[in-house]
Design an enzyme around this catalytic site. Structure first.
Site, PDB file in Angstrom:
ATOM      1  NE  ARG A  35      -3.628  10.903   3.154  1.00 15.87           N
ATOM      2  CZ  ARG A  35      -3.595   9.701   2.589  1.00 15.87           C
ATOM      3  NH1 ARG A  35      -4.714   9.026   2.395  1.00 15.87           N
ATOM      4  NH2 ARG A  35      -2.453   9.180   2.227  1.00 15.87           N
ATOM      5  CE  LYS A 198       9.119  -6.209  -3.576  1.00 17.53           C
ATOM      6  NZ  LYS A 198       8.079  -5.946  -4.591  1.00 17.53           N
ATOM      7  N   GLY A 354       5.359   6.601   3.046  1.00 17.19           N
ATOM      8  CA  GLY A 354       4.426   6.040   4.013  1.00 17.19           C
ATOM      9  C   GLY A 354       5.031   5.524   5.300  1.00 17.19           C
ATOM     10  N   GLY A 377       3.905   8.325  -2.365  1.00 14.05           N
ATOM     11  CA  GLY A 377       4.258   8.117  -3.766  1.00 14.05           C
ATOM     12  C   GLY A 377       4.571   9.419  -4.488  1.00 14.05           C
TER      13      GLY A 377
END
Ligand code: AMP
Length: 396
Positions: A35, A198, A354, A377
């Site tokens: 980053r 999920k 991710g 996200g």
């Protein structure tokens, strides 16, 4: 899109929101500087023009104000090495310490502010806190895609104090361009590959993708909810009982819209959640009691590889199995390889979220795909809602 390329920063004090939320070990060494490296082009552009740079970021999730382990001072030396210049540090991001450090800044100099999240006002999007930050610079640049889905003081609220002096840095503009490429001008066939644990995390995104994609490939733990919804026996595989109907609705909508949804046909199953577990490969609809599916099987791999090979645009989010364990990584690896091969043939491939990024890095394919998103996200929310607070704040 207003980017740093549209401006000359000579004489400006550019206040840049970067994402220096990097992992640190127990001795505060940076264990992955991706980053920080990503922010260098924007910083260097301002410096080259003859401007000075004030960097602001968060690090970790401090709960009660300042804490050594979340201090951005741990980043100073490494940043200085990467930029090959000294980097000054302000031990507070607002107040006299920050003001004095900013006033002293000369063209070509760099100042890093202490962790923004040492103030609760940052995440609350407090206007007064944003105003105090804004007074440190003459121009605002947002280059933190990873937090662009948050309407925090430094990521969105602050932009109102720079009505004509604000733009995106290269990280932000690159991310926006690549996701727009997929969502708004995708060359067909467009294949979205969705995996991970999920279904509940991916419902909104699946609903959006049904309107855009030609093919949706499903893998990972979420596949078993689809298999069970269609009457399959899934043993003790991961399942969300309350999402069985949602899964059926997704399949129905896809059919109505002419989107091909691919569910795995076979699975590598294990007798417990461990790399050393006993394993076998079987029909995904006939998993015996006591066994759980932890990867897609070879028949599925072959079907998925073919769909991917025939795609011109590819979006990949989420692993096909428990790729962290070598016994169950083959499906994820084969999808990654198929994406690399399709990219070589001219497809545009965007990897985001991710764990698919972790997988691409694990197999050292980051340079063999078109774009690896830095914002997990943020990317998902952008696809779900078509915009983000951090983007709107610049465009307004
Ligand atoms: P997500 O964060 O939703 O993308 O989920 C990623 C996680 O899902 C990874 O840690 C995987 O190990 C896990 N995962 C993938 N497939 C399975 C599976 N079949 N059963 C349990 N966990 C899985």
């Amino acid at each position: 899109m207003k980017t740093v390329d549209n401006y000359n920063f000579a004489g400006q004090k550019a206040l840049i929101r970067v994402d220096f939320n990097v992992p640190l070990d127990a001795q505060y060494n940076i264990t992955d500087d991706t980053r920080i490296r990503a922010a260098l082009p924007t910083i260097n552009k301002v410096l080259k023009d003859g401007g000075s740079v004030i960097l602001m970021s968060h690090l970790g999730r401090p709960k009660e104000g300042p804490a050594e382990k979340f201090s951005l001072k741990h980043v100073v030396n490494h940043l200085s090495k990467l930029l090959n210049r000294p980097v000054a540090f302000a031990s507070d991001c607002i107040g006299d310490v920050a003001k004095n450090a900013s006033s002293a800044l000369k063209p070509g100099e760099i100042l890093l502010l202490e962790n923004l999240r040492f103030y609760k006002q940052e995440e609350k999007g407090d206007v007064d806190f944003a105003k105090q930050l804004s007074e440190l610079g003459t121009f605002y640049i947002n280059d933190a895609f990873g937090t662009a889905h948050r309407a925090h003081a430094s990521t969105a609220v602050i932009a109102q104090f720079f009505p004509n002096n604000k733009c995106f840095g290269y990280v932000m503009s690159g991310e926006i361009a690549s996701v727009n490429n997929v969502l708004n001008s995708a060359e067909k066939p467009f294949t979205a590959i969705m995996g991970g644990a999920k279904v509940s995390d991916k419902i909104l995104i699946l609903e959006q993708l049904i309107n855009k994609a030609d093919n949706i490939i499903i893998g990972g733990g979420m596949a078993f909810t689809f298999v069970k919804a269609q009457g399959g026996q899934i043993g003790k595989s991961l399942v969300e009982e309350d999402k069985l109907e949602t899964a059926l609705n997704i399949l129905k909508t896809a059919k109505e819209k002419g989107v091909n949804i691919y569910i795995p046909v076979d699975s590598v199953v294990a007798d417990n959640f461990s790399n050393e577990a006993n394993k076998q490969t079987i029909d995904i609809k006939a998993i015996p009691d006591g066994w759980m599916g932890l990867d897609i099987g070879p028949k599925t791999e072959k079907i998925y590889a073919e769909v991917i090979a025939n795609s011109k645009t590819i979006l990949w989010n989420g692993p096909m199995g428990v790729f962290e364990m070598s016994s169950f990584e083959q499906g994820t690896k084969s999808v990654a390889e198929a994406i690399v091969a399709a990219t070589k043939k001219g497809a545009f491939s965007l990897i985001g979220g991710g764990d698919s990024v972790a997988a691409i890095n694990k197999y050292k394919f980051a340079n063999d795909v078109s774009y690896v998103s830095t914002g997990g996200g943020a990317l998902l929310e952008y696809i779900e809602s078509g915009s983000l607070p951090g983007i709107e704040a610049i465009e307004k």
